[in-house]
Every structure is written in structure tokens, then in C-alpha cells.
Design an enzyme around this catalytic site. Structure first.
Site, mmCIF file in Angstrom:
data_model
loop_
_atom_site.group_PDB
_atom_site.id
_atom_site.type_symbol
_atom_site.label_atom_id
_atom_site.label_comp_id
_atom_site.label_asym_id
_atom_site.label_seq_id
_atom_site.Cartn_x
_atom_site.Cartn_y
_atom_site.Cartn_z
ATOM 1 N N LYS A 180 -28.697 -0.164 -13.067
ATOM 2 C CA LYS A 180 -29.262 0.347 -13.135
ATOM 3 C C LYS A 180 -29.483 2.123 -14.205
ATOM 4 O O LYS A 180 -29.657 1.901 -15.013
ATOM 5 C CB LYS A 180 -30.940 -0.186 -12.550
ATOM 6 C CG LYS A 180 -31.821 0.713 -12.864
ATOM 7 C CD LYS A 180 -33.318 0.788 -12.711
ATOM 8 C CE LYS A 180 -32.960 1.683 -10.907
ATOM 9 N NZ LYS A 180 -33.288 3.047 -10.874
ATOM 10 N N ASN A 181 -28.595 2.338 -13.360
ATOM 11 C CA ASN A 181 -28.942 3.753 -12.898
ATOM 12 C C ASN A 181 -27.300 3.798 -13.823
ATOM 13 O O ASN A 181 -27.330 5.399 -14.457
ATOM 14 C CB ASN A 181 -28.247 4.409 -11.909
ATOM 15 C CG ASN A 181 -29.776 4.732 -11.316
ATOM 16 O OD1 ASN A 181 -31.244 3.810 -11.495
ATOM 17 N ND2 ASN A 181 -30.480 4.515 -9.584
ATOM 18 N N ARG A 206 -39.352 8.333 -14.391
ATOM 19 C CA ARG A 206 -38.851 9.951 -13.843
ATOM 20 C C ARG A 206 -37.185 9.576 -14.851
ATOM 21 O O ARG A 206 -37.146 10.314 -15.953
ATOM 22 C CB ARG A 206 -38.293 10.648 -12.897
ATOM 23 C CG ARG A 206 -37.569 10.911 -12.739
ATOM 24 C CD ARG A 206 -37.191 11.236 -11.604
ATOM 25 N NE ARG A 206 -35.928 12.609 -11.019
ATOM 26 C CZ ARG A 206 -36.243 13.831 -11.338
ATOM 27 N NH1 ARG A 206 -37.837 13.738 -11.111
ATOM 28 N NH2 ARG A 206 -35.674 14.571 -11.701
ATOM 29 N N CYS A 214 -43.820 10.999 -6.837
ATOM 30 C CA CYS A 214 -43.556 8.946 -6.961
ATOM 31 C C CYS A 214 -43.581 9.080 -5.423
ATOM 32 O O CYS A 214 -43.073 10.258 -4.686
ATOM 33 C CB CYS A 214 -42.476 8.784 -8.104
ATOM 34 S SG CYS A 214 -40.784 9.392 -7.154
ATOM 35 N N ARG A 262 -40.045 15.167 -7.847
ATOM 36 C CA ARG A 262 -38.663 15.074 -7.837
ATOM 37 C C ARG A 262 -39.052 16.106 -9.237
ATOM 38 O O ARG A 262 -38.901 15.591 -10.377
ATOM 39 C CB ARG A 262 -38.540 13.912 -8.044
ATOM 40 C CG ARG A 262 -37.932 13.108 -7.248
ATOM 41 C CD ARG A 262 -37.881 11.107 -7.192
ATOM 42 N NE ARG A 262 -37.164 11.432 -7.768
ATOM 43 C CZ ARG A 262 -36.400 9.594 -8.233
ATOM 44 N NH1 ARG A 262 -36.976 8.776 -8.562
ATOM 45 N NH2 ARG A 262 -35.126 9.915 -8.666
ATOM 46 N N ASP A 316 -30.098 5.072 -1.927
ATOM 47 C CA ASP A 316 -31.321 4.332 -2.729
ATOM 48 C C ASP A 316 -30.598 2.841 -2.075
ATOM 49 O O ASP A 316 -30.943 2.062 -1.746
ATOM 50 C CB ASP A 316 -30.973 3.610 -3.428
ATOM 51 C CG ASP A 316 -31.132 5.020 -4.998
ATOM 52 O OD1 ASP A 316 -30.288 5.238 -6.059
ATOM 53 O OD2 ASP A 316 -32.296 5.961 -4.260
ATOM 54 N N ILE A 355 -31.203 13.381 0.626
ATOM 55 C CA ILE A 355 -31.701 13.724 -0.559
ATOM 56 C C ILE A 355 -33.236 14.035 -1.096
ATOM 57 O O ILE A 355 -33.166 14.699 -1.564
ATOM 58 C CB ILE A 355 -30.849 12.180 -1.914
ATOM 59 C CG1 ILE A 355 -29.299 12.713 -1.134
ATOM 60 C CG2 ILE A 355 -30.938 12.755 -3.158
ATOM 61 C CD1 ILE A 355 -28.132 13.503 -1.298
ATOM 62 N N ARG A 368 -38.484 -3.530 -11.013
ATOM 63 C CA ARG A 368 -37.881 -1.981 -11.545
ATOM 64 C C ARG A 368 -36.611 -2.033 -11.696
ATOM 65 O O ARG A 368 -36.076 -1.710 -12.456
ATOM 66 C CB ARG A 368 -38.806 -1.150 -11.500
ATOM 67 C CG ARG A 368 -40.423 -1.313 -11.599
ATOM 68 C CD ARG A 368 -40.767 0.301 -11.412
ATOM 69 N NE ARG A 368 -39.857 1.565 -11.756
ATOM 70 C CZ ARG A 368 -39.480 3.265 -11.370
ATOM 71 N NH1 ARG A 368 -40.697 3.245 -10.554
ATOM 72 N NH2 ARG A 368 -39.073 3.354 -12.426
HETATM 73 C C1 EPZ Z 1 -30.951 9.731 -9.618
HETATM 74 O O1 EPZ Z 1 -31.943 10.122 -9.499
HETATM 75 C C2 EPZ Z 1 -30.634 8.103 -9.160
HETATM 76 N N1 EPZ Z 1 -32.006 7.549 -10.331
HETATM 77 C C3 EPZ Z 1 -31.994 7.172 -8.127
HETATM 78 O O2 EPZ Z 1 -32.289 6.134 -8.411
HETATM 79 C C4 EPZ Z 1 -31.071 8.188 -7.155
HETATM 80 O O3 EPZ Z 1 -31.530 7.981 -6.595
HETATM 81 C C5 EPZ Z 1 -30.739 8.918 -7.585
HETATM 82 O O4 EPZ Z 1 -30.269 10.090 -8.507
HETATM 83 C C6 EPZ Z 1 -29.682 10.367 -6.318
HETATM 84 O O5 EPZ Z 1 -29.552 11.201 -6.259
HETATM 85 C C7 EPZ Z 1 -31.781 7.039 -11.669
HETATM 86 O O6 EPZ Z 1 -30.380 7.384 -11.836
HETATM 87 C C8 EPZ Z 1 -32.288 6.431 -13.185
HETATM 88 P P1 EPZ Z 1 -31.083 13.671 -8.700
HETATM 89 P P2 EPZ Z 1 -32.176 11.625 -9.800
HETATM 90 O O7 EPZ Z 1 -31.639 14.498 -10.006
HETATM 91 O O8 EPZ Z 1 -31.341 11.426 -11.493
HETATM 92 C C9 EPZ Z 1 -33.521 17.203 -7.052
HETATM 93 C C10 EPZ Z 1 -33.518 4.562 -7.995
HETATM 94 O O9 EPZ Z 1 -33.826 3.627 -6.871
HETATM 95 N N2 EPZ Z 1 -33.514 18.215 -8.233
HETATM 96 O O10 EPZ Z 1 -29.358 13.018 -8.343
HETATM 97 O O11 EPZ Z 1 -33.623 11.862 -10.087
HETATM 98 C C11 EPZ Z 1 -33.994 15.881 -6.795
HETATM 99 O O12 EPZ Z 1 -35.284 16.546 -6.236
HETATM 100 C C12 EPZ Z 1 -33.152 5.693 -7.869
HETATM 101 O O13 EPZ Z 1 -32.957 3.512 -8.301
HETATM 102 C C13 EPZ Z 1 -34.609 19.006 -8.506
HETATM 103 O O14 EPZ Z 1 -34.395 19.687 -7.565
HETATM 104 O O15 EPZ Z 1 -31.878 12.342 -9.092
HETATM 105 C C14 EPZ Z 1 -33.479 15.657 -5.404
HETATM 106 O O16 EPZ Z 1 -33.736 16.117 -3.864
HETATM 107 C C15 EPZ Z 1 -34.332 6.738 -6.898
HETATM 108 N N3 EPZ Z 1 -34.976 19.728 -9.507
HETATM 109 C C16 EPZ Z 1 -32.073 15.806 -6.030
HETATM 110 O O17 EPZ Z 1 -31.818 17.023 -6.449
HETATM 111 C C17 EPZ Z 1 -33.805 18.725 -10.678
HETATM 112 O O18 EPZ Z 1 -34.471 19.007 -11.518
HETATM 113 C C18 EPZ Z 1 -30.543 15.124 -6.334
HETATM 114 O O19 EPZ Z 1 -31.923 14.218 -7.504
HETATM 115 C C19 EPZ Z 1 -32.948 17.516 -10.540
HETATM 116 C C20 EPZ Z 1 -33.242 17.200 -9.081
#
Ligand code: EPZ
Length: 430
Positions: free
Chosen positions: A22-23, A94, A118, A123, A306, A328, A397
Site C-alpha cells: 500500500k505504501n 494523509r 488521525c 502528523r 506499523d 515514531i 483501507r
Molecule cells: C508513512 O507515513 C506511512 N504511510 C505510515 O504507514 C508509516 O507508519 C510511516 O511512514 C512510518 O514512518 C504511508 O506511507 C502512506 P513519516 P508518513 O513522515 O510519511 C513526523 C500505515 O498504517 N513528521 O515517516 O506520514 C511524523 O509526525 C501508515 O500504513 C513531522 O513532524 O510518516 C512522525 O512522527 C501509518 N513533520 C515522523 O515524522 C512532517 O512534515 C515520521 O513520519 C512529516 C513527518
């Protein structure tokens, strides 16, 4: 709306084929619309609701998107013309924010709703916005939207504050068509980031270093369509591995990339499960009783956030006490639901302390987010009696035919439509 009705106690046995990731699918479907010549034909795309939503968003922007009779997804980016992503679709997911990179790179304009909160905590997308700004976009945040425009994005050197999958992906997409070179530092190294880079390079992009901390992108004039098959879903594979583990099962998990699962496999082996490794499959043979383990989530190649929730469900009936630290996201809300099934779990800030209990008992429970839903199903597979898992939409989803695949392994699980959402007041007036 629907619920899953699960009778616990069946050992999972047999084989299950893992769907595409999915990702990977979500960013690659958006990136496919960067092509102005030809069409992208994508294979191994999972048929889940998030994929449906991202396709509807692209259609609303003028892009032609459709599945053919061989289940391949066609994307024709040439007709992209709208720069405003629709709130009613974006609010659901998102990952819709990936359209910001697409729209700025293709149209020089983007109006994309900021993702709301969420169930797994706040996020923000501040890293994405800073990156676009460093690439020359004028950005205004108003009425819950990011409104950005630029004549043409220009290359930049951008150090991302912390490992962020979404930011790394959005920046790669935007930089592919920017003027000059972009150096991204402190990049996420997830396999899905590498999958996107390989796909973009197939379209004519010049991206080097994906999978390491530093990614270099030399902008090009335009990109063209290609045929591409995405990687298998390591999170779905891990989910089935833990489902086999909790039930004392013997399951062959097929069509996977084993090196994407090194950490979860190592951890479930520590819990006493035998994992026989083939070229593209693993055989998971679980004991009657799992041993407790300690884990902390981390960016890839660490233990994936995840799979934290499915693992906690597994450890709720292990022998001993497990300590699981979530670095995370803030994603322990589902623990309240596991407690209603008899789990003994204490959450202190970002750490869950799970004291294994001899037996969980079936209960009606509520899904709070996609992976929490998977965790509740895993617990239900082991619990004595019947568990009703409400809010299956969230599971739909991110998992393709979840209950069919579980039934194929001998689980007793049925999907039952519920009547949630019908106006309760209207009911008492009739
Ligand atoms: C991706 O989310 C995945 N989603 C998530 O999977 C996964 O848990 C996550 O990466 C792992 O890091 C998709 O790929 C669609 P991040 P993403 O940016 O990109 C902070 C699932 O169930 N952050 O890597 O949104 C954030 O809050 C989902 O399939 C900021 O602060 O995650 C988090 O603490 C859930 N500012 C950390 O970074 C930003 O602008 C990592 O988030 C962006 C992120």
C-alpha cells in the site's frame, strides 16, 4: 459500515499470498501522473480503499486512471489540469498530500488541504512545506489549505529534520522536474522510498542514493510513462506472520521480499517461532506458547511502527512480560480495546508494558486505526469465544480481502453489515 465476527481458537494453517505494498502504491500512483507522454501501467497494485481514494483524487484533478481486466492500473498524466485537491477526498487519507509535489512539479500551482489529525497522533506536514519553500514555491497556509505557487521549482540542498517517509517521497517527486540539482539529506530509507525512486528513474528521472541518508536528484524536462510492478507489502506479510504466531500456526507466506522483514522476523524468532526462509516466501511455525520480548520501533531497517500494534496483540498472551517502546507515533489508543479482551497492558508515555495472560476472551471491540484493526483481529483469533470487531472500514483501507485470506488459513471470521450511521434520533421518532 461492517464488523468482523471472529470465533477464536483455530490454529492458522496453509498458505497466503501477499499483495502489493500500500505504501508503495500510493506514492507511485501519484508519481505516475508526473508523466506527460504515454501512460503508466502499474502491476501488483493492492485493491484496498486507500488505493481507491488516491485514484479518485487524481481523477478529480483531470488524470485518467482505471483498472483493466487484468487488474493492472493505468494512469495517464497528460490530462492533469486542476491544481485544487478536493477536501472531501483528501480528508480521508494523509497520503493525499503527495499530490502537492505532483501539482507543483507539473502545474506550478497547488492547493491541497492540510491533513487533519488521525488516530495515531498529530502528523504535521511542516517538513514537506519547508522543502517546497526551499525549492522556490511561494506558500500560504489559509483556511486549512496549503496554497503554493512557483514559476518552476528549483533544486536545493535540504536537510530533513527527522526520518520522514512522506517528506522524502514528496521531495523526490517535486525535485524530479525541478531546474537543477536537489540534495536531500537525512532521508528515510524504507523499501517503499527505493521502490518510488526506481519507478521515477524508469520514467526518465535522475535519482541516486535512494535507500541511503542522502538522495541526489538532477531535475529533467519531462517524464514519460512506463510499465512497472510494485514491491510486496512487508506490513501485510508481518501481520500474517504475527497472526500465525499467536495461534500456534504453521503458515507459508508467499510472494514477499525477505530482506524487507529482517527485523520483524528476528523478533518473532526471539519469541520462539521457527521461520524457514525460501527465496520469496517464509514458513512460520509457531509453538503453543510465545516467549515475551522487548522491542522498540524505529525507521527502516529498524522494527516498523506499523507492526507495533500487531506485535503487542501477540505478546498479550506470551509467557512473561514484554516492553514495547513506540518512537515514531502516538499509537497506543487500541490498548484500551485489548484490555476489554482481558489483556494486561500498562502504557507509560511511549512505552507499553505487556504482562502475558493465560487467555484472552472475546468481546465487542472498536477499530481506532488501520493497524490497530489488524491487532484486534490478531487478538480475536486467539481469544476464547466470539469477538466482534467494529469499524472494519479502517482495515479495508490497507488490507486487500483480509478476512478472505484469514478464512483461507482456517480462521473462523465473517463480515457482517452493521447499521451504524443511521440517524438514531430518526429511529426513536418513528
Ligand atoms: C508513512 O507515513 C506511512 N504511510 C505510515 O504507514 C508509516 O507508519 C510511516 O511512514 C512510518 O514512518 C504511508 O506511507 C502512506 P513519516 P508518513 O513522515 O510519511 C513526523 C500505515 O498504517 N513528521 O515517516 O506520514 C511524523 O509526525 C501508515 O500504513 C513531522 O513532524 O510518516 C512522525 O512522527 C501509518 N513533520 C515522523 O515524522 C512532517 O512534515 C515520521 O513520519 C512529516 C513527518
Amino acid at each position: 459500515m461492517a464488523k468482523l465476527v471472529i470465533q477464536g481458537g483455530n490454529r492458522l494453517q496453509g498458505e497466503v499470498r501477499i499483495s502489493g505494498a500500500k505504501n508503495s502504491a500510493l506514492p507511485i500512483i501519484v508519481a505516475a501522473a508526473l508523466a506527460v507522454e504515454g501512460e503508466c501501467v502499474l502491476d501488483n497494485i493492492p485493491k484496498n480503499n486507500d488505493v481507491g481514494t488516491i485514484c479518485l483524487i487524481l481523477r478529480s484533478l483531470g488524470v485518467d486512471v482505471w483498472f483493466d481486466e487484468d487488474d493492472k492500473l493505468h494512469v495517464v498524466g497528460a490530462t492533469l489540469r486542476e491544481h485544487q485537491a478536493p477536501y472531501d477526498l483528501v480528508r480521508k487519507m494523509r497520503a493525499s498530500f503527495y499530490t502537492a509535489g505532483l501539482l507543483l512539479a507539473r502545474l506550478g500551482r497547488a492547493e491541497v488541504p492540510l491533513p487533519g489529525g488521525c488516530a495515531i497522533g498529530s502528523r504535521p506536514v511542516d517538513f514537506h512545506i519547508r522543502g517546497f519553500s526551499q525549492m522556490g514555491a511561494d506558500i500560504a497556509i489559509e483556511h486549512g489549505f496549503m496554497k503554493a505557487k512557483c514559476r518552476k521549482l528549483t533544486g536545493t540542498n535540504y536537510y530533513i529534520n527527522r526520518s520522514s517517509v512522506g517528506t522524502t517521497m514528496n521531495m523526490m517527486m517535486a525535485a524530479s522536474l525541478a531546474e537543477g540539482t536537489t540534495i536531500l539529506e537525512n532521508c528515510a530509507k524504507e523499501p517503499e522510498v527505493v521502490d518510488l525512486a526506481i519507478f521515477l528513474n524508469g520514467m526518465g528521472a535522475q535519482i541516486r542514493g535512494a535507500g541511503t541518508d542522502v538522495i541526489r536528484v538532477d531535475g529533467v524536462e519531462k517524464l514519460h510513462g512506463i510499465e512497472y510492478s510494485i514491491i510486496p507489502d512487508r506490513i501485510e506479510a508481518g501481520t500474517f506472520m504475527f497472526a500465525a504466531a499467536i495461534t500456534g500456526g504453521d503458515v507459508l507466506i508467499k510472494d514477499i521480499v525477505i530482506e524487507h522483514l529482517r527485523s520483524p522476523i528476528s523478533k518473532i524468532e526471539e519469541a520462539g517461532v521457527t521461520v524457514e526462509k525460501g527465496a520469496t516466501e517464509i514458513r512460520v511455525i509457531a509453538p503453543e506458547k510465545l516467549q515475551s520480548i522487548d522491542v522498540e520501533t524505529a525507521p527502516y531497517p529498524g522494527f516498523p511502527t506499523d507492526l507495533q500494534q500487531p506485535l503487542v496483540a501477540c505478546m498479550s498472551v506470551a509467557d512473561g512480560t514484554s516492553v514495547i517502546r513506540e518512537n515514531i507515533f502516538d499509537r497506543f489508543r487500541y490498548v484500551d480495546e485489548l484490555r476489554r479482551m482481558g489483556a494486561d497492558i500498562k502504557v507509560e508515555r511511549e512505552t507499553a508494558i505487556i504482562r502475558g495472560v493465560p487467555q484472552l476472551t472475546g468481546a465487542p471491540v472498536e477499530v481506532t486505526d488501520l493497524r490497530a484493526g489488524a491487532a484486534l483481529v490478531i487478538a480475536a483469533l486467539k481469544a476464547a469465544g466470539t469477538t466482534e470487531v467494529y469499524g472494519v472500514d479502517d482495515i479495508d483501507r490497507g488490507y486487500e480481502r483480509f478476512e478472505d485470506k484469514l478464512r483461507g488459513l482456517g480462521a473462523s471470521v465473517q463480515r457482517v453489515e452493521t447499521h451504524e450511521g443511521i440517524d438514531a434520533f430518526a429511529q426513536i421518532r418513528s
